[in-house]
Design a protein around this motif. Structure first.
Motif, mmCIF file in Angstrom:
data_model
loop_
_atom_site.group_PDB
_atom_site.id
_atom_site.type_symbol
_atom_site.label_atom_id
_atom_site.label_comp_id
_atom_site.label_asym_id
_atom_site.label_seq_id
_atom_site.Cartn_x
_atom_site.Cartn_y
_atom_site.Cartn_z
ATOM 1 N N THR A 1 -4.182 -3.849 5.152
ATOM 2 C CA THR A 1 -5.208 -3.849 4.100
ATOM 3 C C THR A 1 -6.136 -5.047 4.268
ATOM 4 O OG1 THR A 1 -3.609 -2.805 2.655
ATOM 5 C CG2 THR A 1 -5.529 -3.789 1.591
ATOM 6 N N ASP B 1 -4.614 -2.991 -5.064
ATOM 7 C CA ASP B 1 -3.986 -3.396 -3.815
ATOM 8 C C ASP B 1 -4.736 -4.611 -3.267
ATOM 9 O OD1 ASP B 1 -2.265 -3.338 -1.661
ATOM 10 O OD2 ASP B 1 -3.370 -1.787 -0.566
ATOM 11 N N SER C 1 0.836 -1.206 0.000
ATOM 12 C CA SER C 1 0.000 0.000 0.000
ATOM 13 C C SER C 1 0.872 1.257 0.000
ATOM 14 C CB SER C 1 -0.933 0.006 1.209
ATOM 15 O OG SER C 1 -1.627 -1.213 1.286
HETATM 16 MG MG LIG Z 1 -1.629 -2.803 2.602
#
Ligand SMILES: [Mg+2]
Ligand SMILES: Nc1nc2c(ncn2[C@@H]2O[C@H](COP(=O)(O)OP(=O)(O)OP(=O)(O)O)[C@@H](O)[C@H]2O)c(=O)[nH]1
Ligand SMILES: [Zn+2]
Length: 371
Positions: free
Chosen positions: A254, A270, A226
């Motif tokens: 994430t 992502d 990220s």
């Molecule tokens: Mg991440």
């Protein structure tokens, strides 16, 4: 809640001027348009899924951004793996200025799947319409060549270009050791060494991503996926695990698959870090080619040699003679076994489903007979 009947013209389609999107920047093209024309829902709106939540989806369309649910037909008429995933192109009907119902998915291509962890062998779609797959590893503790091979074989199954992206090159690591263990892969995959502290390394990677191209980022939690996406986009589009100097907070791992636009250039997806990325590609030829052992397999005495304990196996001989790295050989066997296991269980599942639907048909024809 779900909907089955197209809600035509019930709600005036309000165009949100502030959120008009040019879908060609998101990869919309003639082929997709052609495919849309083949759908019975061709008169509805199309868009690309940017975020997959548990039961709904964020969709980017020419008319703006919508949060969409699936029709009952889609929920009950398909396998889980055929549910939309981030990157999919879908056809939907707006029912409000920012809500809609998804009726159809355009045919998927170049999809990154993985074997879902758990007892049942099930595929999970992670991202679709992907051109490049960035295999992200950090150079501190995370470098693991066996994991790179694992991702490469899975990307190869769908013809997605693999790219190896090392992060945290500002930290101490032994480049010679890294390069040596990548010898058998180096000519098959471009390799980038990056650090958020060295802007030119990020710039090089940015140049490598072309207009309209979709890139998926995969790798363990904490390697900096990220953070890297934020750097490539030159803004904080995603939350990361870094501690904010202002608040002292910011621990964030994430949890969803999310698509963001890198300027007007590429589309970046992502993904959450996955502990073990299970493979589903059971194509042994691709596997031996990728692992660079096909020059040996060709010399085995038997054409159908499994390279396990057969007489005259050139692969085993190469390991014994030190020409083939034992680690590569063992991972080859492991990945092949994993994928075999997956395809056998899918085959078994289909057999069970077939006999079940046959039984249902028979029961319908002759409800009083015992089966
Ligand atoms: Mg991440
Ligand atoms: N030293 C150094 N640290 C970095 C670099 N890139 C990222 N980090 C740090 O690595 C940590 C994890 O970064 P994230 O971007 O959240 O990692 P992630 O891969 O997205 O992790 P998940 O979302 O859990 O899968 C953060 O503390 C970052 O500041 C780098 O190039 N150098
Ligand atoms: Zn052999």
């Amino acid at each position: 809640m779900y909907y089955d009947i197209p809600i035509l013209n019930i709600v005036a389609l309000t165009i949100k001027n502030n959120t008009m999107n040019n879908l060609s920047l998101y990869g919309w093209n003639e082929l997709l348009l052609e495919q849309k024309r083949n759908s019975i829902y061709k008169d509805f709106v199309h868009g690309r899924i940017s975020i997959t939540h548990k039961t709904c989806y964020e969709v980017i369309s020419e008319m703006g951004d919508y949060t969409c649910e699936l029709t009952g037909n889609m929920i009950y008429g398909r396998d889980k793996v055929e549910f939309p995933c981030t990157g999919d192109w879908v056809i939907f009907q707006p029912i409000d200025t920012d809500k809609g119902i998804i009726y159809d998915i355009l045919p998927r291509q170049k999809t990154l799947y993985r074997l879902k962890s758990g007892r049942i062998s099930e595929k999970q779609a992670i991202a679709s319409h992907v051109d490049k797959g960035f295999i992200v590893q950090s150079l501190d503790q995370n470098f693991n060549v066996r994991r790179i091979e694992r991702f490469m074989i899975q990307l190869a199954d769908e013809n997605i270009q693999p790219v190896l992206v090392f992060t945290k090159s500002d930290l101490e690591f032994n480049k010679n050791d890294v390069e040596e263990s990548l010898n058998h892969l180096a000519h098959k995959i471009p390799i980038f060494y990056t650090s958020v502290h060295f802007p030119d390394t990020i710039e090089k990677l940015r140049e490598y991503i072309l207009i309209g191209e979709t890139v998926v980022f995969t790798g363990s939690s904490g390697v900096g996926k990220s953070t890297l996406i934020n750097k490539l986009c030159k803004q904080e589009v995603l939350l990361t695990n870094s501690i904010s100097s202002a608040t002292g907070k910011g621990k964030h791992t994430t949890t969803r698959r999310e698509m963001v636009m890198m300027g007007e250039k590429g589309i970046l997806i992502d993904t959450p870090g996955i502990k073990v990325f299970g493979v589903t590609n059971d194509d042994a030829d691709t596997l031996s080619r990728l692992m660079d052992i096909n020059s040996f397999t060709e010399k085995c005495r038997f054409k159908d040699c499994q390279h396990m304990n057969e007489a005259g196996c050139a692969v085993i001989k190469a390991v014994e003679d030190g020409e083939l790295d034992r680690g590569v050989y063992e991972n080859f066997l492991k990945l092949r076994k994993e994928a075999w296991h997956y395809s056998t269980s899918v085959h078994e599942k289909r057999k069970v489903e077939k006999s079940f639907s046959k039984m249902v048909k028979n029961v319908k024809k002759n409800p009083f007979k015992k089966f």
